[in-house]
Design a protein around this motif. Structure first.
Motif, short mmCIF file in Angstrom:
data_model
loop_
_atom_site.label_atom_id
_atom_site.label_comp_id
_atom_site.label_asym_id
_atom_site.label_seq_id
_atom_site.Cartn_x
_atom_site.Cartn_y
_atom_site.Cartn_z
N UNK A 26 0.83 -1.21 0.00
CA UNK A 26 0.00 0.00 0.00
C UNK A 26 0.87 1.26 0.00
N UNK A 27 1.71 1.36 -1.03
CA UNK A 27 2.53 2.55 -1.22
C UNK A 27 2.41 2.99 -2.67
N UNK A 32 1.59 -1.01 -10.21
CA UNK A 32 0.13 -1.04 -10.28
C UNK A 32 -0.38 -2.45 -10.52
N UNK A 33 0.37 -3.26 -11.30
CA UNK A 33 -0.08 -4.62 -11.58
C UNK A 33 -0.02 -5.48 -10.32
N UNK A 81 -8.21 0.91 0.06
CA UNK A 81 -6.97 1.69 0.09
C UNK A 81 -6.12 1.40 -1.14
N UNK A 82 -5.95 0.12 -1.46
CA UNK A 82 -5.19 -0.24 -2.65
C UNK A 82 -5.84 0.31 -3.92
N UNK A 83 -7.18 0.21 -3.97
CA UNK A 83 -7.89 0.69 -5.15
C UNK A 83 -7.73 2.20 -5.31
N UNK A 84 -7.68 2.91 -4.18
CA UNK A 84 -7.44 4.36 -4.24
C UNK A 84 -6.09 4.66 -4.90
N UNK A 126 -5.84 6.96 11.25
CA UNK A 126 -4.88 8.07 11.12
C UNK A 126 -4.11 7.96 9.80
N UNK A 127 -3.78 6.74 9.41
CA UNK A 127 -3.11 6.53 8.12
C UNK A 127 -3.99 7.04 6.98
#
Length: 258
Positions: A26-27, A32-33, A81-84, A126-127
């Motif tokens: 999650x960075x 992207x893949x 989160x990943x999709x964002x 908070x993240x």
């Protein structure tokens, strides 16, 4: 997942391992893949969890069903989160904002209902709040107020307020919501801290041009303008239902159910 029925602690252990693996991806710099593959992995795993929850519900093991709900939705928040992050890389900024808000809302229900003490109840929130501050511009929001005419409990279907269920609480693996079937809209206000962050202003007009607030790009074609106006209306309506059904802390509403 049969082994988890006998020993839920093993499920918690596996969840921690999955969550740790996902958060390493999650960075914004991660491929992207790789993130897209992890999203699909999470979807498959959550389907298995959903089956396990149904089994617990049938056996009337409420604590276990509630635990699986919290684990399933914690992973759903990670998926959002990943999709964002994927949306940002694909230049889909409105979708990115929507997925961030979804993650915040979903994980909020987990924090309020997790059957054990979390190591950090607010750490993940908070993240997500830091994403909001660092990745997105200051946005303008709307808040709707109205008179609720008819509503019922999502758990027992009784008229809301005439049963013992409390909205926002888990009952045998299901989240109690106030389902509003009739409401009289009274007003819409501009607010800094809305109950529903989906309910935002999408565009502004400056120097005769319609500008997308998220990207500062002009909205050029009439089709784009019509689509944006329609989305603003839908978002405002969604804000009414979300705020009044789930978020009881909002004070900008009145009630008149007989």
């Amino acid at each position: 997942m049969m082994i988890f029925i006998e020993n839920p602690n093993l499920l918690i252990k596996e969840f921690n391992e999955v969550a740790s693996r996902v958060q390493k991806k999650a960075f914004i710099t991660i491929g992207i893949e790789i993130q897209k593959d992890e999203i699909e992995n999470l979807k498959s795993y959550r389907q298995e969890l959903s089956k396990l929850k149904e089994d617990y519900k049938k056996r009337e093991l409420e604590n276990e069903a509630n635990l699986v709900y919290c684990i399933e939705n914690s992973l759903l928040a990670l998926e959002y989160e990943l999709q964002m992050l994927v949306n940002i890389k694909e230049d889909k900024m409105s979708e990115a904002w929507g997925n961030l808000v979804n993650a915040q809302v979903i994980y909020g229900t987990v924090v309020r209902n997790y059957p054990f003490k979390l190591e950090s109840e607010t750490g993940y929130l908070e993240r997500l709040a830091n994403y909001e501050k660092l990745l997105f511009p200051n946005l303008f929001f709307q808040s709707a107020g109205g008179i609720i005419k008819k509503s019922h409990c999502s758990i027992c279907k009784e008229k809301y307020g005439q049963c013992s269920h409390l909205k926002g609480k888990l009952y045998n693996g299901e989240l109690c919501c106030r389902v509003i079937t009739e409401m009289e809209l009274e007003e819409i206000s501009w607010v800094d801290n809305p109950a529903n962050k989906h309910c935002r202003i999408l565009t502004i007009e400056t120097d005769g041009k319609i500008i997308d607030i998220m990207t500062l790009r002009p909205v050029n074609s009439e089709n784009e303008k019509e689509s944006t106006n329609a989305q603003q209306c839908i978002t405002a309506i969604a804000g009414v239902s979300s705020k009044l059904e789930v978020n009881g802390e909002n004070n900008n509403q009145s009630q008149s159910e007989n």
